[in-house]
Design an enzyme around this catalytic site. Structure first.
Site, mmCIF file in Angstrom:
data_model
loop_
_atom_site.group_PDB
_atom_site.id
_atom_site.type_symbol
_atom_site.label_atom_id
_atom_site.label_comp_id
_atom_site.label_asym_id
_atom_site.label_seq_id
_atom_site.Cartn_x
_atom_site.Cartn_y
_atom_site.Cartn_z
ATOM 1 N N ASP A 214 30.234 34.856 37.293
ATOM 2 C CA ASP A 214 29.131 33.914 37.093
ATOM 3 C C ASP A 214 29.732 32.601 36.603
ATOM 4 O O ASP A 214 30.960 32.454 36.530
ATOM 5 C CB ASP A 214 28.114 34.473 36.086
ATOM 6 C CG ASP A 214 26.694 33.978 36.367
ATOM 7 O OD1 ASP A 214 26.534 32.767 36.645
ATOM 8 O OD2 ASP A 214 25.758 34.783 36.310
ATOM 9 N N GLY A 238 33.036 30.971 38.346
ATOM 10 C CA GLY A 238 33.099 30.129 39.534
ATOM 11 C C GLY A 238 31.723 29.870 40.095
ATOM 12 O O GLY A 238 30.700 30.121 39.445
ATOM 13 N N PHE A 240 29.203 30.754 43.162
ATOM 14 C CA PHE A 240 29.025 31.731 44.252
ATOM 15 C C PHE A 240 28.608 31.099 45.571
ATOM 16 O O PHE A 240 28.576 31.761 46.595
ATOM 17 C CB PHE A 240 28.097 32.877 43.870
ATOM 18 C CG PHE A 240 26.711 32.505 43.369
ATOM 19 C CD1 PHE A 240 25.951 31.500 43.950
ATOM 20 C CD2 PHE A 240 26.135 33.227 42.326
ATOM 21 C CE1 PHE A 240 24.679 31.208 43.509
ATOM 22 C CE2 PHE A 240 24.857 32.939 41.876
ATOM 23 C CZ PHE A 240 24.131 31.914 42.465
ATOM 24 N N HIS A 258 16.511 35.813 45.622
ATOM 25 C CA HIS A 258 15.126 35.325 45.549
ATOM 26 C C HIS A 258 15.026 33.956 44.887
ATOM 27 O O HIS A 258 13.976 33.313 44.956
ATOM 28 C CB HIS A 258 14.225 36.355 44.847
ATOM 29 C CG HIS A 258 14.275 36.322 43.351
ATOM 30 N ND1 HIS A 258 13.213 36.694 42.568
ATOM 31 C CD2 HIS A 258 15.258 35.968 42.486
ATOM 32 C CE1 HIS A 258 13.533 36.579 41.299
ATOM 33 N NE2 HIS A 258 14.768 36.142 41.220
#
Length: 348
Positions: A214, A238, A240, A258
């Site tokens: 994360d 990092g 994503f 979502h």
């Protein structure tokens, strides 16, 4: 041509609303008051004062430092929905649902406080603006996209992180128990926050190792420092959207897809696709929205996404289409006892 011949009017017959129909509309339009009542109980820690048994409102108000008559009126409303129970006139006790508002591990208190905060209420109140413009109402109300706003407001970021942790906590062990993990291998929790899901997976499956991935400021507060997990995990930080850690066998995206529209989801999926092995799997933990008019929490969450973010809840077919565009094939949807499902895909 008469009005009855006009195609635009042929399906506009008066459905003849009844008084019961009016009650449905009135009840729904007071929904913010139910949320405010939940918040009131959580703020004043009413459930915590009832942990040792029922109390009369006067005594409950004294312990909470509030006024008795207003408190009774709020509790009466909540009890009408199964949150608290009036055991005799003016005496209230906990119910299982009210216990979820306690200031205790495994409760939903922080989620309720976040979801009913002024920041969120103001955004949801402008849902009409989101429908008119197609932009998240949050951006309009607060002048910045949701995650940018959180990055600039540490207190709001902390409320969000705590809220997500309280929502995730009760679900993590359910997910760890429901998904058929292999006996060995590496689980990469992409966007895994503080690591509560990864910790649950590693505790339940001692043959697995894990990677928590994360943003740096998020993983800095990870919760993986446990003797029983020693030597079985590592933390990487990092973006994503750009790249995710290689070397995994199962890549989990819990409540990630979502949050984003299809194009942004494809960036995440392609980052995973670039490193997942041929026999690896991607598992999205999200609601799967049923078709038709069936009531479902996913439909409420979908409108929350509309108000706050560019994301959405998705049907099974929408997941399948999204995965295909991202280089995956949907293999199965595994239901859980909680509200999210496990949407599994393999690389193609």
């Amino acid at each position: 041509m008469s009005a009855t011949d006009d195609p635009a009017t042929e399906h506009t017959a008066d459905p003849h609303p009844t008084p019961e129909d009016a009650l449905v509309v009135l009840d729904l339009h007071f929904g913010t008051l139910y949320a405010s009542a939940l918040r009131t109980a959580a703020v004043h820690r009413i459930p915590d004062h009832l942990t040792r048994g029922p109390l009369a409102v006067d005594e409950l108000a004294r312990r909470a430092g509030v006024r008795a008559d207003p408190l009774r009126r709020v509790l009466r409303l909540l009890a009408s929905r199964g949150i608290f129970r009036e055991t005799e006139p003016g005496v209230y006790t906990l119910t299982a649902t009210a216990a979820l508002l306690q200031d205790a591990p495994g409760s939903l208190r922080d989620m309720v406080l976040f979801g009913t905060s002024d920041m969120m209420v103001r955004a949801c109140a402008r849902l009409d603006e989101a429908v008119r413009t197609g932009r998240p109402a949050f951006d309009v109300v607060h002048g910045a996209p949701f995650f940018d706003y959180l990055a600039a407001h540490p207190d709001a970021q902390a409320r969000f992180d705590n809220g997500m942790a309280s929502l995730s906590g009760p679900l993590d062990d359910v997910i760890a128990a429901t998904y058929p993990f292999p006996d060995s291998g590496t689980v990469v929790d992409v966007g895994g926050g503080q690591g509560s899901l990864l910790a649950a997976v590693l505790r339940r499956h001692p043959g697995l190792t894990g990677v928590l991935f994360d943003q740096e400021r998020t993983v800095a507060g990870h919760r993986l420092d446990s003797g029983e997990l020693a030597g079985r995990w590592r933390v990487e930080s990092g973006d994503f959207f750009t790249a995710v850690p290689a070397g995994g066998d199962r890549y989990f995206l819990k409540h990630i897809l979502h949050d984003w529209d299809d194009e942004e989801c494809l960036r995440i999926l392609r980052a995973v696709r670039a490193v997942v092995p041929p026999d690896g799997r991607l598992v999205a933990v999200d609601t799967v929205m049923p078709e038709g008019d069936t009531p479902d929490l996913s439909k409420t969450l979908d409108v929350a996404m509309l108000a706050v973010l560019k994301g959405r809840e998705r049907t099974r077919d929408e997941f399948a289409s999204l995965f295909e565009r991202g280089g995956f094939r949907l293999t199965r949807v595994i239901d859980t006892p909680g509200f999210p499902a496990l949407v599994e895909a393999e690389p193609v």
